[in-house]
Write a protein that holds these residues in place. Structure first.
Motif, mmCIF file in Angstrom:
data_model
loop_
_atom_site.group_PDB
_atom_site.id
_atom_site.type_symbol
_atom_site.label_atom_id
_atom_site.label_comp_id
_atom_site.label_asym_id
_atom_site.label_seq_id
_atom_site.Cartn_x
_atom_site.Cartn_y
_atom_site.Cartn_z
ATOM 1 N N GLY A 244 -6.117 0.409 -7.922
ATOM 2 C CA GLY A 244 -7.087 1.406 -8.360
ATOM 3 C C GLY A 244 -8.409 1.297 -7.618
ATOM 4 N N GLU A 245 -8.815 0.061 -7.317
ATOM 5 C CA GLU A 245 -10.092 -0.125 -6.611
ATOM 6 C C GLU A 245 -10.056 0.449 -5.199
ATOM 7 O OE1 GLU A 245 -12.266 -4.115 -7.971
ATOM 8 O OE2 GLU A 245 -10.121 -4.388 -7.676
ATOM 9 N N LEU A 246 -8.856 0.570 -4.646
ATOM 10 C CA LEU A 246 -8.761 1.188 -3.309
ATOM 11 C C LEU A 246 -9.265 2.629 -3.378
ATOM 12 C CD1 LEU A 246 -5.183 0.159 -2.088
ATOM 13 C CD2 LEU A 246 -7.357 -0.776 -1.279
ATOM 14 N N TYR A 247 -8.792 3.329 -4.406
ATOM 15 C CA TYR A 247 -9.087 4.765 -4.493
ATOM 16 C C TYR A 247 -10.576 5.039 -4.711
ATOM 17 C CZ TYR A 247 -4.015 5.072 -5.290
ATOM 18 O OH TYR A 247 -2.657 4.969 -5.175
ATOM 19 N N THR A 248 -11.246 4.100 -5.401
ATOM 20 C CA THR A 248 -12.648 4.349 -5.753
ATOM 21 C C THR A 248 -13.614 3.634 -4.803
ATOM 22 O OG1 THR A 248 -12.542 2.517 -7.303
ATOM 23 C CG2 THR A 248 -12.133 4.720 -8.195
ATOM 24 N N ALA A 249 -13.082 3.035 -3.735
ATOM 25 C CA ALA A 249 -13.952 2.315 -2.782
ATOM 26 C C ALA A 249 -14.931 3.278 -2.113
ATOM 27 C CB ALA A 249 -13.085 1.639 -1.729
ATOM 28 N N ASP A 250 -16.096 2.763 -1.742
ATOM 29 C CA ASP A 250 -17.016 3.575 -0.931
ATOM 30 C C ASP A 250 -16.457 3.722 0.486
ATOM 31 O OD1 ASP A 250 -18.676 3.640 -3.110
ATOM 32 O OD2 ASP A 250 -19.906 1.946 -2.443
ATOM 33 N N GLU A 251 -15.901 2.607 0.991
ATOM 34 C CA GLU A 251 -15.314 2.622 2.333
ATOM 35 C C GLU A 251 -14.172 1.610 2.350
ATOM 36 O OE1 GLU A 251 -18.197 1.999 5.515
ATOM 37 O OE2 GLU A 251 -19.802 2.761 4.249
ATOM 38 N N LEU A 252 -13.226 1.845 3.246
ATOM 39 C CA LEU A 252 -12.149 0.882 3.487
ATOM 40 C C LEU A 252 -11.921 0.820 4.985
ATOM 41 C CD1 LEU A 252 -9.314 2.039 1.001
ATOM 42 C CD2 LEU A 252 -10.743 -0.005 0.744
ATOM 43 N N PHE A 253 -11.602 -0.360 5.486
ATOM 44 C CA PHE A 253 -11.179 -0.429 6.889
ATOM 45 C C PHE A 253 -10.202 -1.580 7.109
ATOM 46 C CE2 PHE A 253 -15.255 -2.756 6.743
ATOM 47 C CZ PHE A 253 -14.998 -3.920 7.455
#
Ligand code: PMP
Length: 306
Positions: A244-253
């Motif tokens: 779930g935290e993936l979807y609400t992240a500000d950014e991912l890389f």
């Protein structure tokens, strides 16, 4: 992909590309009993240089340990052979693939009686997920395949056989129209990509999954932690990250030798942040590539001249 590559280093000798062969009864072919590295050489302002070569060499030898594999060459020999190979191929930048495996011998599960063979190949290789991916970011999907736990197969070792898990996740993601996968661990938390580690940005701080989450301790991951801290960011490098935290992240890389620093713009069709490369990712990626272009004194020991 290998066009123009003339020479492979194999078992202590430089051999013609066509002659770098092995027998079908090779132990590693049947049981995946090999270990490997993926390394890049960059065309820096000080000339061609191998990025974090000592760390990659160390991981290469460490990967062999759980398999009782004695690599029959000293790290210095592997290092010198690699430098010589890059010079012979006249490459300014390239990907470097050392591999060691149990070779032709009795096909029992205990590989002890098979000789250990070692090879090194180098070839030109651009952006793994594409140039556009570095700018625009990639669309990824959470895989239905789980990452094996490190109690099942050591995940801190780069073992050839273990990569079937990454192959399954990649095939599924690509088959469904995504560029790359994110693989969850047995507990259902985020582990990593098939060939990348993952970073999440939230409220200006960075999080990357910890070693206990069944990941490879990526050398790009370690480098990005250092770069981010040097830029003044707080970095949590032992995070547990839920799906779930993936979807609400500000950014991912993603980070990795092949993927370098690649923004993720969507997960399972959910836009991440503004759906493009975020500002923190941009600053870290730019700093990373600047260091590779023209290594500042503070990062000089990350480079091994060719
Ligand atoms: N995880 C996996 C499973 C990988 O194969 C890789 C690539 N070696 C990484 C993470 C990133 O590691 P590195 O930065 O050392 O290339």
């Amino acid at each position: 992909m290998y066009e123009g590559v003339d020479t492979i280093w194999m078992d202590g000798e430089f051999v013609d590309f066509e002659d770098a062969q092995t027998h079908v009864l090779t132990h590693g072919l049947h049981y995946g009993t090999g270990v490997f590295e993926g390394v890049r050489c960059y065309d820096t302002a000080d000339g061609p240089a191998i990025f974090r070569w000592e760390e990659h060499l160390e991981r290469f030898y460490q990967s062999a340990k759980p398999y009782d594999m004695e690599i029959p060459f000293e790290p210095e020999e592997i290092s010198e052979a690699t430098v010589e190979l890059i010079r012979r191929e006249e490459l300014d930048s390239c990907y470097i693939r050392p591999v060691a495996f149990y070779g032709y011998g009795p096909l029992g599960l205990n590989p002890g009686n098979s000789p250990v063979q070692v090879a090194i190949a180098v070839w030109p290789w651009g952006a793994y997920l594409g140039e556009e991916a570095l700018e625009e970011g990639v669309d990824v999907a959470v895989s239905s395949w789980r990452k094996h736990a490190s109690s099942q197969i050591p995940t801190n070792a780069k073992t050839t056989g273990a990569y079937v898990n990454s192959v399954l996740a990649s095939l599924e993601a690509k088959g469904n129209g995504y560029t790359e996968a994110i693989v969850l661990n047995k507990e259902g938390n985020v582990a990593e990509g098939p060939g990348e580690n993952i970073f999440l940005v939230r409220d200006g701080e960075l999080y990357t999954t910890g070693l206990a989450e069944s990941i490879l301790d990526g050398i790009t991951r370690q480098s990005v932690v250092d770069i981010a801290e040097d830029l003044g960011y707080t970095v949590h490098d032992d995070a547990t990250i839920s799906r779930g935290e993936l979807y609400t992240a500000d950014e991912l890389f993603f980070t990795g030798t092949a993927a370098e620093v690649t923004p993720i713009r969507s997960v399972d069709d959910n836009e991440i942040g503004a759906g493009t490369k975020g500002p923190v990712t941009d600053e870290i990626q730019t700093t990373f590539f600047d260091i590779l272009d023209d290594p500042p004194a503070a990062y000089e020991d990350w480079f091994h001249p060719v």
